[in-house]
Design a protein around this motif. Structure first.
Motif, PDB file in Angstrom:
ATOM      1  N   HIS A  46      15.103 -12.720  -3.503  1.00 19.38           N
ATOM      2  CA  HIS A  46      14.918 -12.820  -4.954  1.00 19.38           C
ATOM      3  C   HIS A  46      15.372 -14.189  -5.460  1.00 19.38           C
ATOM      4  CE1 HIS A  46      14.960  -8.396  -4.366  1.00 19.38           C
ATOM      5  NE2 HIS A  46      14.148  -8.375  -5.401  1.00 19.38           N
ATOM      6  N   GLY A  47      16.426 -14.745  -4.837  1.00 21.68           N
ATOM      7  CA  GLY A  47      16.876 -16.081  -5.216  1.00 21.68           C
ATOM      8  C   GLY A  47      15.815 -17.134  -4.951  1.00 21.68           C
ATOM      9  N   ARG A  48      15.135 -17.021  -3.806  1.00 20.04           N
ATOM     10  CA  ARG A  48      14.054 -17.976  -3.503  1.00 20.04           C
ATOM     11  C   ARG A  48      12.905 -17.822  -4.498  1.00 20.04           C
ATOM     12  NH1 ARG A  48      15.550 -16.339   1.709  1.00 20.04           N
ATOM     13  NH2 ARG A  48      13.831 -14.835   1.854  1.00 20.04           N
ATOM     14  N   ALA A  49      12.575 -16.584  -4.826  1.00 18.33           N
ATOM     15  CA  ALA A  49      11.498 -16.360  -5.804  1.00 18.33           C
ATOM     16  C   ALA A  49      11.896 -16.912  -7.171  1.00 18.33           C
ATOM     17  CB  ALA A  49      11.197 -14.861  -5.903  1.00 18.33           C
ATOM     18  N   ALA A  50      13.164 -16.750  -7.542  1.00 22.75           N
ATOM     19  CA  ALA A  50      13.629 -17.287  -8.823  1.00 22.75           C
ATOM     20  C   ALA A  50      13.495 -18.805  -8.842  1.00 22.75           C
ATOM     21  CB  ALA A  50      15.084 -16.879  -9.067  1.00 22.75           C
ATOM     22  N   ARG A 101       3.337 -16.192  -1.773  1.00 23.63           N
ATOM     23  CA  ARG A 101       4.651 -15.687  -1.359  1.00 23.63           C
ATOM     24  C   ARG A 101       4.500 -14.638  -0.266  1.00 23.63           C
ATOM     25  NH1 ARG A 101       9.421 -17.893  -1.719  1.00 23.63           N
ATOM     26  NH2 ARG A 101       9.196 -17.474   0.498  1.00 23.63           N
ATOM     27  N   GLN A 102       3.513 -13.789  -0.426  1.00 29.88           N
ATOM     28  CA  GLN A 102       3.251 -12.756   0.567  1.00 29.88           C
ATOM     29  C   GLN A 102       2.882 -13.375   1.912  1.00 29.88           C
ATOM     30  OE1 GLN A 102       0.116 -10.057  -0.580  1.00 29.88           O
ATOM     31  NE2 GLN A 102      -0.141  -9.269   1.510  1.00 29.88           N
ATOM     32  N   ALA A 103       2.021 -14.401   1.863  1.00 31.41           N
ATOM     33  CA  ALA A 103       1.606 -15.053   3.108  1.00 31.41           C
ATOM     34  C   ALA A 103       2.783 -15.758   3.779  1.00 31.41           C
ATOM     35  CB  ALA A 103       0.492 -16.052   2.811  1.00 31.41           C
ATOM     36  N   ARG A 104       3.637 -16.390   2.991  1.00 30.04           N
ATOM     37  CA  ARG A 104       4.789 -17.099   3.573  1.00 30.04           C
ATOM     38  C   ARG A 104       5.768 -16.114   4.199  1.00 30.04           C
ATOM     39  NH1 ARG A 104       8.241 -22.034   0.928  1.00 30.04           N
ATOM     40  NH2 ARG A 104       6.381 -23.105   1.708  1.00 30.04           N
ATOM     41  N   ASP A 105       5.985 -14.974   3.553  1.00 30.91           N
ATOM     42  CA  ASP A 105       6.961 -14.002   4.055  1.00 30.91           C
ATOM     43  C   ASP A 105       6.392 -13.107   5.147  1.00 30.91           C
ATOM     44  OD1 ASP A 105       8.714 -14.992   2.166  1.00 30.91           O
ATOM     45  OD2 ASP A 105       8.246 -13.430   0.693  1.00 30.91           O
ATOM     46  N   ARG A 160       1.701  -6.756   0.066  1.00 33.59           N
ATOM     47  CA  ARG A 160       1.537  -7.128  -1.340  1.00 33.59           C
ATOM     48  C   ARG A 160       2.447  -6.284  -2.231  1.00 33.59           C
ATOM     49  NH1 ARG A 160      -1.514  -9.747  -5.008  1.00 33.59           N
ATOM     50  NH2 ARG A 160      -2.104  -8.686  -6.942  1.00 33.59           N
ATOM     51  N   LEU A 161       2.565  -4.996  -1.944  1.00 36.51           N
ATOM     52  CA  LEU A 161       3.392  -4.134  -2.779  1.00 36.51           C
ATOM     53  C   LEU A 161       4.857  -4.576  -2.731  1.00 36.51           C
ATOM     54  CD1 LEU A 161       3.811  -1.724  -4.598  1.00 36.51           C
ATOM     55  CD2 LEU A 161       3.913  -0.254  -2.571  1.00 36.51           C
ATOM     56  N   VAL A 162       5.313  -4.984  -1.554  1.00 34.98           N
ATOM     57  CA  VAL A 162       6.697  -5.450  -1.424  1.00 34.98           C
ATOM     58  C   VAL A 162       6.916  -6.690  -2.286  1.00 34.98           C
ATOM     59  CG1 VAL A 162       8.383  -6.447   0.180  1.00 34.98           C
ATOM     60  CG2 VAL A 162       7.002  -4.477   0.877  1.00 34.98           C
ATOM     61  N   THR A 163       5.941  -7.601  -2.272  1.00 31.40           N
ATOM     62  CA  THR A 163       6.061  -8.831  -3.055  1.00 31.40           C
ATOM     63  C   THR A 163       6.045  -8.530  -4.546  1.00 31.40           C
ATOM     64  OG1 THR A 163       4.930 -10.038  -1.286  1.00 31.40           O
ATOM     65  CG2 THR A 163       5.087 -11.118  -3.433  1.00 31.40           C
ATOM     66  N   VAL A 164       5.110  -7.710  -4.985  1.00 35.82           N
ATOM     67  CA  VAL A 164       5.027  -7.352  -6.403  1.00 35.82           C
ATOM     68  C   VAL A 164       6.313  -6.652  -6.853  1.00 35.82           C
ATOM     69  CG1 VAL A 164       3.847  -5.879  -8.078  1.00 35.82           C
ATOM     70  CG2 VAL A 164       2.510  -7.253  -6.454  1.00 35.82           C
TER      71      VAL A 164
END
Length: 394
Positions: A73-77, A118-122, A126-130
């Motif tokens: 979540h920190g990286r997404a922020a 983000r999904q492709a990098r991780d 998709r549901l996990v990313t959303v």
């Protein structure tokens, strides 16, 4: 309001109720929508913009996100902060913000939709990313208002006329390089040489800044920074930061639930408080590890009380040593300059106190209570006597 907006609202309401089933349902429906990426990023961007108006800074947002959620979540922020910051002209972004963004490595590294990238990098679903971005949004929309430490992005930066006898960036770069060498060498004599040289340069800088600011029309008033204080033993770490700050003419306000302390003082001192805190904390933790584990006679561990006592004693003794070093240096500098520096420094500290009163008008002080262990206190006191204060022998 679009259907995607409705689903985002439903997910946030479910988070507030701690209703996992309702949250999972809203997130799943949102993940199936083609407009989910655009709408969700837009909503998060608006939330980030609102945080800037409420006193938050990039480092604060990422710190609290990692503290309450996760590193992901920190990286997404950091990613979405970088996305939001595109809206501002560089000239309207405070330099401290730019420094924080650089330290966070916040950048718009993706093309196209963020969720897909983000999904492709991780390599996740998709549901996990959303769901992760919705959890981030839920946190951001519930954060309290903070005291403003600097102009938010988009506001014209206030410029300060350059003064010919302030320390140049070249000199500050030399100091940083000397400290880096002192920290990397394994030879005590080399470290002593490097840190002594850095101390000489920066001690002169701090005293010169105080004298310059005391002149009519000289210098700005006190400023503030936020310093993260992480678990474990946050209370004793906050005490260590406070005694370091006090010895350097600064003051500390600890926000325990948010995981940081606000340090108020003059710029000549603030950076050194943070640097010295980091250095002494590393030294304390290293000494603590070297003491090994402790057990009661019954075999039950007493590591927690031992370590709390160790760090409390360490902070107490460091405060005494710093106060002694400060008093000695002020006396020496007063004699060499033929000027009594005590009134100048006292007036400077009074300005800091007034800044605390203005920024925190409803401040409440509470006594610090920690578990006590006789052996831990003695070991911490000894470690403080052995700790190096060469980063800033004032």
């Amino acid at each position: 309001m679009s259907k995607a907006d409705e689903l985002i609202g439903a997910a946030l309401e479910a988070l507030a109720r701690e209703d996992e089933a309702a949250f999972d349902s809203a997130a799943a429906f949102l993940a199936d929508r083609d407009d989910a990426d655009r709408v969700l990023v837009e909503v998060v961007t608006r939330a980030v913009s609102g945080l800037w108006r409420n006193g938050w800074q990039p480092a604060d947002v990422v710190r609290i996100t990692v503290r309450r959620l996760s590193d992901w979540h920190g990286r997404a922020a950091a990613d979405l902060i970088a996305w939001e910051m595109r809206a501002y002209a560089p000239a309207t972004v405070d330099e401290r913000w730019r420094d924080q963004l650089a330290e966070l490595e916040a950048s718009v590294w993706w093309t196209g939709g963020y969720l897909a990238a983000r999904q492709a990098r991780d390599g996740g679903g998709r549901l996990v990313t959303v769901s992760g971005v919705l959890e981030l949004l839920g946190l951001l929309t519930g954060l309290p208002q903070l005291e403003s430490l600097s102009p938010p992005p988009g506001a014209a930066r206030r410029t300060v006329p350059a003064r010919s006898h302030t320390v140049s960036e070249k000199t500050l770069a030399r100091v940083r390089a000397l400290l880096a060498k002192a920290e990397s060498t394994t030879y005590g004599a080399e470290a002593e040489t490097f840190t002594s040289a850095a101390q000489s340069l920066m001690a002169k800088y701090s005293i010169d800044a105080a004298m310059l600011d005391a002149q009519p029309g000289g210098g700005e008033g006190p400023a503030a920074i936020r310093v993260g204080i992480d678990a474990p033993y946050e209370q004793t770490k906050a005490v260590l930061l406070a005694v370091i700050a006090e010895a350097n003419g600064c003051r500390v306000i600890w926000s325990q639930e948010l995981g940081f302390a606000t340090v108020l003082g003059f710029w000549a001192d603030l950076s050194w408080v943070e640097m010295l805190f980091t250095s002494l904390l590393v030294q304390a933790q290293t000494a603590l590890v070297n003491t090994g584990t402790r057990k009661h006679g019954t075999g039950r561990s007493r590591n927690k009380t031992f370590r709390q006592s160790f760090l409390s004693a360490f902070a107490s003794r460091i405060g005494e040593r710093l106060a002694e070093a400060t008093a000695a240096t002020v006396s020496q500098e007063s004699a060499s300059r033929g000027t009594d520096l005590v009134p100048v420094l006292a007036a400077r500290e009074q300005q800091v106190e007034h800044a605390v009163e203005r920024m925190f008008p409803n401040l409440v002080s509470r006594a610090v209570r920690t578990a006590w262990d006789r052996e831990g206190w003695a070991a911490g006191h000894t470690a403080a006597d052995q700790a190096s204060l060469r980063t800033r022998d004032r």
